[in-house]
Design an enzyme around this catalytic site. Structure first.
Site, PDB file in Angstrom:
ATOM      1  N   HIS A 140      60.150 -66.190 -86.586  1.00 17.50           N
ATOM      2  CA  HIS A 140      59.655 -64.653 -87.500  1.00 17.50           C
ATOM      3  C   HIS A 140      58.024 -64.632 -87.492  1.00 17.50           C
ATOM      4  O   HIS A 140      57.602 -65.813 -87.587  1.00 17.50           O
ATOM      5  CB  HIS A 140      60.302 -64.632 -89.016  1.00 17.50           C
ATOM      6  CG  HIS A 140      61.624 -64.933 -89.057  1.00 17.50           C
ATOM      7  ND1 HIS A 140      62.145 -65.550 -90.419  1.00 17.50           N
ATOM      8  CD2 HIS A 140      62.524 -64.340 -88.313  1.00 17.50           C
ATOM      9  CE1 HIS A 140      63.436 -65.489 -90.050  1.00 17.50           C
ATOM     10  NE2 HIS A 140      63.890 -64.820 -89.165  1.00 17.50           N
ATOM     11  N   LYS A 171      50.498 -68.914 -92.614  1.00 16.01           N
ATOM     12  CA  LYS A 171      51.222 -69.589 -93.560  1.00 16.01           C
ATOM     13  C   LYS A 171      50.655 -71.064 -93.691  1.00 16.01           C
ATOM     14  O   LYS A 171      50.470 -71.575 -92.640  1.00 16.01           O
ATOM     15  CB  LYS A 171      52.600 -69.741 -93.121  1.00 16.01           C
ATOM     16  CG  LYS A 171      53.255 -68.113 -93.236  1.00 16.01           C
ATOM     17  CD  LYS A 171      54.762 -68.177 -92.398  1.00 16.01           C
ATOM     18  CE  LYS A 171      55.203 -66.845 -92.615  1.00 16.01           C
ATOM     19  NZ  LYS A 171      56.579 -66.829 -92.081  1.00 16.01           N
ATOM     20  N   TYR A 211      56.122 -72.205 -98.902  1.00 17.73           N
ATOM     21  CA  TYR A 211      54.870 -71.867 -97.967  1.00 17.73           C
ATOM     22  C   TYR A 211      54.041 -70.540 -98.984  1.00 17.73           C
ATOM     23  O   TYR A 211      54.614 -69.680 -99.625  1.00 17.73           O
ATOM     24  CB  TYR A 211      55.270 -71.017 -96.894  1.00 17.73           C
ATOM     25  CG  TYR A 211      56.351 -70.077 -96.556  1.00 17.73           C
ATOM     26  CD1 TYR A 211      55.854 -68.898 -96.187  1.00 17.73           C
ATOM     27  CD2 TYR A 211      57.601 -70.480 -96.960  1.00 17.73           C
ATOM     28  CE1 TYR A 211      57.035 -67.953 -96.094  1.00 17.73           C
ATOM     29  CE2 TYR A 211      58.679 -69.283 -96.946  1.00 17.73           C
ATOM     30  CZ  TYR A 211      58.082 -67.941 -96.422  1.00 17.73           C
ATOM     31  OH  TYR A 211      59.375 -67.201 -96.448  1.00 17.73           O
ATOM     32  N   ASP A 266      68.736 -63.582 -86.983  1.00 21.32           N
ATOM     33  CA  ASP A 266      68.022 -64.742 -85.984  1.00 21.32           C
ATOM     34  C   ASP A 266      68.956 -65.108 -84.920  1.00 21.32           C
ATOM     35  O   ASP A 266      68.719 -65.221 -83.785  1.00 21.32           O
ATOM     36  CB  ASP A 266      68.135 -65.857 -87.027  1.00 21.32           C
ATOM     37  CG  ASP A 266      66.845 -65.731 -87.820  1.00 21.32           C
ATOM     38  OD1 ASP A 266      66.192 -64.746 -87.621  1.00 21.32           O
ATOM     39  OD2 ASP A 266      66.999 -66.568 -88.732  1.00 21.32           O
TER      40      ASP A 266
END
Length: 183
Positions: free
Chosen positions: A61, A71, A131, A169
């Site tokens: 993603h 991130k 994250y 996904d």
């Protein structure tokens, strides 16, 4: 902290200095001055956390356009294989990826700049993944590529019969689709 550059420009492994004694351990997981001194000056504005079981693959993603995100990722419990894929247009490493094992034991973090897809597979019975992002999530800017796209060729270290992933996904785009997708 030890900052280790990877083959992909801007993707950096962060290893903490661990202080252990009979009480347990202590380490700094983030120190703005050290991050900036090592080329990471992103302002982190959002924290996320997930829990997953063995075989789960989340990804690949990213956020596109003005909502793109860098991130800083780590594992609080368990073990994952963390993956970053370069999708920066014109990059000499476009389509290449790095895979890094992150675990509660090694306490490593991975910094993934904007312009990269991100995903991970859970290698332990369960994993708690955390994250920080430098931009807020925007559903309309979300973009994903199939976790098993052969153009990328990630070895997720999970037998195909054990993979657990979302419908999104499994049915995502292919790497070449990002080149024609509006950014």
């Amino acid at each position: 902290m030890n900052f280790i550059k990877t083959k992909l420009d801007g993707v950096i492994i962060v290893e903490p200095k661990l202080f252990e004694d009979e009480r347990g351990y202590f380490f700094e997981s983030y120190n703005e001055a050290e991050f900036v001194a090592n080329g990471i000056s992103n302002r982190l504005v959002q924290d996320n956390q997930s829990k997953s079981s063995y075989g789960v693959i989340r990804g690949l993603h990213c956020q596109l356009g003005e909502h793109a995100q860098a991130k800083l990722v780590r594992v609080l419990q368990g073990k994952v294989l963390d993956v970053a894929v370069d999708v920066r247009q014109g990059s000499p490493t476009f389509g290449q990826h790095v895979s890094v094992e992150l675990s509660e034991d090694n306490k490593r973090q991975l910094f993934i700049p904007r312009g990269f897809l991100h995903g991970f597979s859970v290698l332990s019975e369960t994993a708690v993944f955390a994250y920080k992002c430098d931009n807020f999530y925007c559903k309309e800017s979300e973009f994903g590529i199939r976790y098993d796209d052969p153009e990328i060729g990630v070895d997720w270290q999970i037998p195909p019969s054990k993979v657990i992933t979302s419908q999104k996904d499994r049915l995502g785009n292919k790497l070449r689709d990002i080149l024609t997708h509006e950014r």
